[in-house]
Design an enzyme around this catalytic site. Structure first.
Site, PDB file in Angstrom:
ATOM      1  N   ARG A  11      -3.796  -4.377   9.429  1.00 37.73           N
ATOM      2  CA  ARG A  11      -3.958  -3.081  10.063  1.00 37.73           C
ATOM      3  C   ARG A  11      -5.293  -2.486   9.604  1.00 37.73           C
ATOM      4  O   ARG A  11      -5.412  -1.974   8.495  1.00 37.73           O
ATOM      5  CB  ARG A  11      -2.804  -2.161   9.640  1.00 37.73           C
ATOM      6  CG  ARG A  11      -2.682  -0.883  10.448  1.00 37.73           C
ATOM      7  CD  ARG A  11      -1.728   0.078   9.770  1.00 37.73           C
ATOM      8  NE  ARG A  11      -2.359   0.711   8.620  1.00 37.73           N
ATOM      9  CZ  ARG A  11      -1.741   1.039   7.497  1.00 37.73           C
ATOM     10  NH1 ARG A  11      -0.485   0.743   7.321  1.00 37.73           N
ATOM     11  NH2 ARG A  11      -2.400   1.646   6.524  1.00 37.73           N
ATOM     12  N   HIS A  34      -1.988   3.940   9.263  1.00 38.01           N
ATOM     13  CA  HIS A  34      -0.652   3.676   9.790  1.00 38.01           C
ATOM     14  C   HIS A  34      -0.419   4.503  11.052  1.00 38.01           C
ATOM     15  O   HIS A  34       0.030   3.989  12.076  1.00 38.01           O
ATOM     16  CB  HIS A  34       0.398   4.021   8.742  1.00 38.01           C
ATOM     17  CG  HIS A  34       1.804   3.913   9.224  1.00 38.01           C
ATOM     18  ND1 HIS A  34       2.429   2.706   9.453  1.00 38.01           N
ATOM     19  CD2 HIS A  34       2.718   4.860   9.547  1.00 38.01           C
ATOM     20  CE1 HIS A  34       3.653   2.914   9.893  1.00 38.01           C
ATOM     21  NE2 HIS A  34       3.853   4.215   9.954  1.00 38.01           N
ATOM     22  N   TYR A  44      -4.866   4.412  -0.751  1.00 36.65           N
ATOM     23  CA  TYR A  44      -4.079   3.339  -1.342  1.00 36.65           C
ATOM     24  C   TYR A  44      -4.681   1.948  -1.159  1.00 36.65           C
ATOM     25  O   TYR A  44      -4.093   0.966  -1.609  1.00 36.65           O
ATOM     26  CB  TYR A  44      -2.643   3.348  -0.796  1.00 36.65           C
ATOM     27  CG  TYR A  44      -2.528   3.328   0.715  1.00 36.65           C
ATOM     28  CD1 TYR A  44      -2.639   2.140   1.439  1.00 36.65           C
ATOM     29  CD2 TYR A  44      -2.284   4.507   1.421  1.00 36.65           C
ATOM     30  CE1 TYR A  44      -2.509   2.115   2.815  1.00 36.65           C
ATOM     31  CE2 TYR A  44      -2.152   4.497   2.801  1.00 36.65           C
ATOM     32  CZ  TYR A  44      -2.268   3.307   3.499  1.00 36.65           C
ATOM     33  OH  TYR A  44      -2.151   3.294   4.868  1.00 36.65           O
TER      34      TYR A  44
END
Length: 385
Positions: A278, A282, A291
């Site tokens: 990805r 998200h 993160y």
């Protein structure tokens, strides 16, 4: 509790921006995956999965991925401009979706999550119909029976159960078709997915489970969700699993086509793990820089599914400058159409939320409807005064 709600036990980030205690296996220790087109754009063969594609078909796959990415980028921009409440981008996952989507027959049925914009494109769902729910003007925007493409499912993993139930019905009807259910690596930790695996195996349902492992369930890496590669989980339920290069549109096409044919011929379910990445957030409410590091994204950008197919087209002489220029113009036209369609969507009737809550009506709902109507009327009274 869902996989995404584990903030209370997240480890601290290290000074390099990576999670302390999370160790990824070295590249040469990772499971072999099915690949037919390398990141450098070279065709390779696989002993179990092979595919013959014409130059025209290759250009078609490239066009699908380019237009899907452009639509996705426009939707993200519209959300940033306040035109959509939320958007889940597929950036980086185009090959997994277009490859698997083009493997489907018209009579096959699809159960998506909320990110399968490329599969929707392959099923003939108008891109503008995908945006109504994210704008808050409808609950789906298309008739699932028209394209055999179910409405987007926000609840994590539940669509796998729906897919298995539908596939069991297909088998009882004796139909020559298959079902495919999409989900992500995060959803693989949900109990619904485990139940779907169990029922599909016991009833030999003609269903293909297509897991897009983009390696991050929001901020949770795959390493914190499984001790084995996801495709190996299928063994415990009694059906085969395979890992495919999710950035290789040809491999995704070949493997999904074989899995669907296997299901149609009465051999039961199969799990495909499309190992991809990805590249974006998200959803538009997420900040991936909190993160994961830039170096990780840069590594995967070098494996871009669109770039590798373009390299192959150019190397083999299957795509000239005129083809790419024409596609660029088509992309611009699509983006313009999407923008105009979204901004022209009428606002929903605010009182409609009280309809169909109960089949025979309910006193409390009637009371709440009256209160809300009075609340809205108070604004009109204030303007008049």
């Amino acid at each position: 509790m869902t996989v995404e709600s584990t903030a209370a036990r997240k480890p601290r980030r290290s000074s390099t921006g990576k999670r302390a205690g999370v160790k990824k296996p070295p590249t040469d220790a990772r499971p072999e995956l099915v690949q037919l087109l390398t990141p450098e754009g070279e065709r390779v063969e696989h002993p179990e999965y092979s595919i013959e594609v014409t130059p025209e078909e290759l250009r078609g796959l490239y066009r699908d991925m380019v237009l899907t990415r452009r639509f996705d980028a426009e939707a993200t921009a519209l959300q940033r401009q306040g035109e959509l409440g939320l958007w889940a981008s597929l950036l980086g996952q185009e090959a997994a979706q277009i490859g698997s989507g083009r493997a489907l027959r018209d009579d096959d049925y699809v159960f998506p999550t909320y990110r399968e914009h490329g599969v929707a494109w392959c099923r003939g769902v108008d891109p503008t119909n995908l945006l109504g729910m994210f704008r808050g003007v409808n609950h789906g925007g298309w008739d699932p029976t028209t394209n055999n493409f179910h409405l987007y499912t926000i609840v994590i993993g539940s669509q796998t159960l729906h897919g298995v139930g539908y596939a069991m019905g297909v088998a009882k009807d004796g139909a020559d078709s298959a079902v495919i259910a999409y989900f992500g690596d995060g959803a693989s930790s949900q109990g619904d997915v485990a139940e779907a695996f169990t029922f599909s195996a016991v009833y030999n349902a003609p269903v293909v489970f297509f897991c897009q492992n983009n390696q991050w369930a929001i901020s949770e890496p795959t390493e914190r969700q499984t001790r084995v590669p996801l495709y190996q989980r299928a063994q415990g339920y009694g059906f085969p699993g395979v890992r495919v290069d999710g950035n290789d549109v040809l491999a995704c096409l070949a493997v999904t086509r074989a899995a669907l044919e296997r299901a149609r011929s009465g051999q039961g379910p199969m799990l495909i793990e499309a190992f991809t990445y990805r590249m974006g957030a998200h959803t538009t409410s997420d900040d991936p820089t909190r993160y994961r590091g830039d170096d990780e994204r840069a590594e995967w950008e070098a494996k871009d599914p669109i770039l590798r197919l373009r390299t192959h087209l150019e190397r083999e002489g299957f795509g000239d400058a005129a083809f790419f220029e024409e596609l660029e113009q088509e992309s611009d036209a699509l983006a313009k159409r999407v923008r105009e369609a979204v901004r022209a969507m009428p606002d929903p009737d605010s009182m409609a939320m009280f309809e169909h809550v109960y089949a025979d009506g309910h006193a409390l709902v009637d009371e709440e409807r009256a209160q809300f109507a009075a609340y809205q009327a108070s604004f009109a009274d204030a303007e008049e005064n």
